[in-house]
Design a protein around this motif. Sequence first.
Motif, short mmCIF file in Angstrom:
data_model
loop_
_atom_site.label_atom_id
_atom_site.label_comp_id
_atom_site.label_asym_id
_atom_site.label_seq_id
_atom_site.Cartn_x
_atom_site.Cartn_y
_atom_site.Cartn_z
N SER A 176 -3.50 -4.62 -9.01
CA SER A 176 -4.46 -4.84 -7.94
C SER A 176 -4.44 -6.30 -7.52
N VAL A 177 -4.66 -6.53 -6.23
CA VAL A 177 -4.81 -7.87 -5.66
C VAL A 177 -6.23 -7.96 -5.11
N GLU A 178 -7.05 -8.84 -5.69
CA GLU A 178 -8.47 -8.91 -5.36
C GLU A 178 -8.84 -10.31 -4.90
N LEU A 179 -9.79 -10.37 -3.96
CA LEU A 179 -10.35 -11.63 -3.48
C LEU A 179 -11.70 -11.82 -4.18
N LEU A 180 -11.88 -12.97 -4.84
CA LEU A 180 -13.08 -13.24 -5.62
C LEU A 180 -13.85 -14.40 -4.99
N ASP A 181 -15.18 -14.34 -5.17
CA ASP A 181 -16.03 -15.42 -4.66
C ASP A 181 -16.31 -16.43 -5.76
N GLU A 182 -17.30 -17.31 -5.54
CA GLU A 182 -17.61 -18.35 -6.51
C GLU A 182 -18.07 -17.78 -7.84
N ASP A 183 -18.76 -16.64 -7.83
CA ASP A 183 -19.28 -16.02 -9.05
C ASP A 183 -18.32 -14.99 -9.64
N ARG A 184 -17.08 -15.01 -9.23
CA ARG A 184 -16.06 -14.07 -9.68
C ARG A 184 -16.38 -12.62 -9.29
N GLY A 185 -17.18 -12.44 -8.28
CA GLY A 185 -17.43 -11.12 -7.74
C GLY A 185 -16.32 -10.71 -6.78
N VAL A 186 -16.00 -9.44 -6.74
CA VAL A 186 -14.90 -8.94 -5.92
C VAL A 186 -15.39 -8.73 -4.49
N LEU A 187 -14.77 -9.44 -3.54
CA LEU A 187 -15.10 -9.28 -2.13
C LEU A 187 -14.27 -8.18 -1.47
N GLY A 188 -13.13 -7.86 -2.03
CA GLY A 188 -12.25 -6.83 -1.49
C GLY A 188 -10.92 -6.91 -2.19
N GLY A 189 -10.09 -5.91 -1.98
CA GLY A 189 -8.80 -5.91 -2.66
C GLY A 189 -7.93 -4.76 -2.22
N SER A 190 -6.72 -4.75 -2.77
CA SER A 190 -5.74 -3.71 -2.50
C SER A 190 -5.04 -3.36 -3.80
N GLU A 191 -4.66 -2.09 -3.94
CA GLU A 191 -4.05 -1.62 -5.18
C GLU A 191 -2.67 -1.05 -4.91
N THR A 192 -1.82 -1.16 -5.94
CA THR A 192 -0.47 -0.64 -5.85
C THR A 192 0.03 -0.37 -7.27
N VAL A 193 1.29 0.03 -7.38
CA VAL A 193 1.96 0.22 -8.67
C VAL A 193 3.12 -0.74 -8.73
N ALA A 194 3.16 -1.56 -9.79
CA ALA A 194 4.19 -2.56 -9.95
C ALA A 194 5.21 -2.11 -10.98
N ASP A 195 6.47 -2.28 -10.66
CA ASP A 195 7.56 -2.04 -11.60
C ASP A 195 7.92 -3.39 -12.23
N VAL A 196 7.37 -3.63 -13.42
CA VAL A 196 7.54 -4.92 -14.07
C VAL A 196 8.84 -4.90 -14.87
N ARG A 197 9.71 -5.85 -14.61
CA ARG A 197 10.99 -5.96 -15.30
C ARG A 197 10.88 -6.91 -16.48
N GLY A 198 9.97 -6.59 -17.39
CA GLY A 198 9.77 -7.43 -18.56
C GLY A 198 10.59 -6.98 -19.75
N SER A 199 10.20 -7.45 -20.94
CA SER A 199 10.92 -7.16 -22.17
C SER A 199 10.25 -6.01 -22.92
N THR A 256 0.83 -1.20 0.00
CA THR A 256 0.00 0.00 0.00
C THR A 256 0.87 1.25 0.00
N GLY A 257 0.63 2.15 -0.94
CA GLY A 257 1.32 3.43 -1.01
C GLY A 257 2.76 3.35 -1.48
N ARG A 258 3.19 2.26 -2.10
CA ARG A 258 4.56 2.16 -2.57
C ARG A 258 4.59 1.38 -3.88
N THR A 259 5.73 1.48 -4.56
CA THR A 259 5.92 0.77 -5.83
C THR A 259 6.68 -0.52 -5.55
N VAL A 260 6.09 -1.64 -5.98
CA VAL A 260 6.71 -2.94 -5.76
C VAL A 260 7.32 -3.42 -7.08
N GLN A 261 8.31 -4.27 -6.98
CA GLN A 261 9.00 -4.76 -8.17
C GLN A 261 8.61 -6.21 -8.42
#
Length: 294
Positions: A114-137, A33-38
């Motif tokens: 975002s990291v989200e928790l989903l139920d049986e119907d793929r509904g969002v029960l809750g979650g947390s958001e951040t910014v990811a530094d993706v080291r891709g191509s 929360t509130g930071r950039t993760v790699q």
Amino acid sequence: MTAVLVLGATPTVAQESDDPLRVTVTLDGQDITGRTVQLDPTRPAEISVTAENHGRTTRKVRLIRVSGVALALTFYAYDTNLPFEVPAGQRVVRTFPLDVRDLEGQAIGLLPTSVELLDEDRGVLGGSETVADVRGSVWSVYGVFGFVMFVLTALIWASVLIALARHRLSANRFRRALRFLPAGIGTGFVAVVTLSVLRWVAPVPAVEIPVVLGAAVIAMVLGFLTPHPVAPPPPAEPEPAPEGTTVGLTELFAPRPDGPTTAMPIPTDMNTHVLPQPTVANTLEDPETPRWPG
């Protein structure tokens, strides 16, 4: 497009009377929360999810989804099947490894995650958001998307500028402004992706919407202020010959330099030359002409 960006960036919440779960996520032991993760494709990530239920009923979690979204498009998503229940008024912690080796060909740069928790119907029960530094191509899906947007935007700008140079734009200023609008929108998208790939600014809605709208407005203003197209001069009409002027045959049939050859009336005082009629011998009455039997 503004509506798509706003609605696409708004997370879906469960359509229930209870409050959503309060979710806290840590990546490799650090709160996101509130930071950039790699996110490095060369090594797995360990994610720990803490779910607090402040509602009155037990909430059942079916899976945990980790996804990265930019410009209302999902560029990577990982679903981990991890069923558990969160009773009312209690807190549950779940830790699991996340294999992100596929990120090498999916994304690069800063992306809202975002990291989200989903139920049986793929509904969002809750979650947390951040910014990811993706080291891709650079040749990942996100990188190729930015390159394609750059090529399309360059082609649009080239077509508009060529039409401006050839004076083929509309004489109406508002129509000229609308002609520049697609080029401005494409420029805004290219700017958002470029800032993300260079790891300067993440394409969050608070950034991407003003950038795209600002580029579109600037392009429309440029189109509105373009000079008025100059109409081509009308073709010059040939001047009629003065009455009583004798025109020779060479002047009559000579092509005009300012246009196609125009038929002109022949003066009545021109001498008329009558060609002698050729004499055709009657071969049937010629005694020396051979005749075929029958």
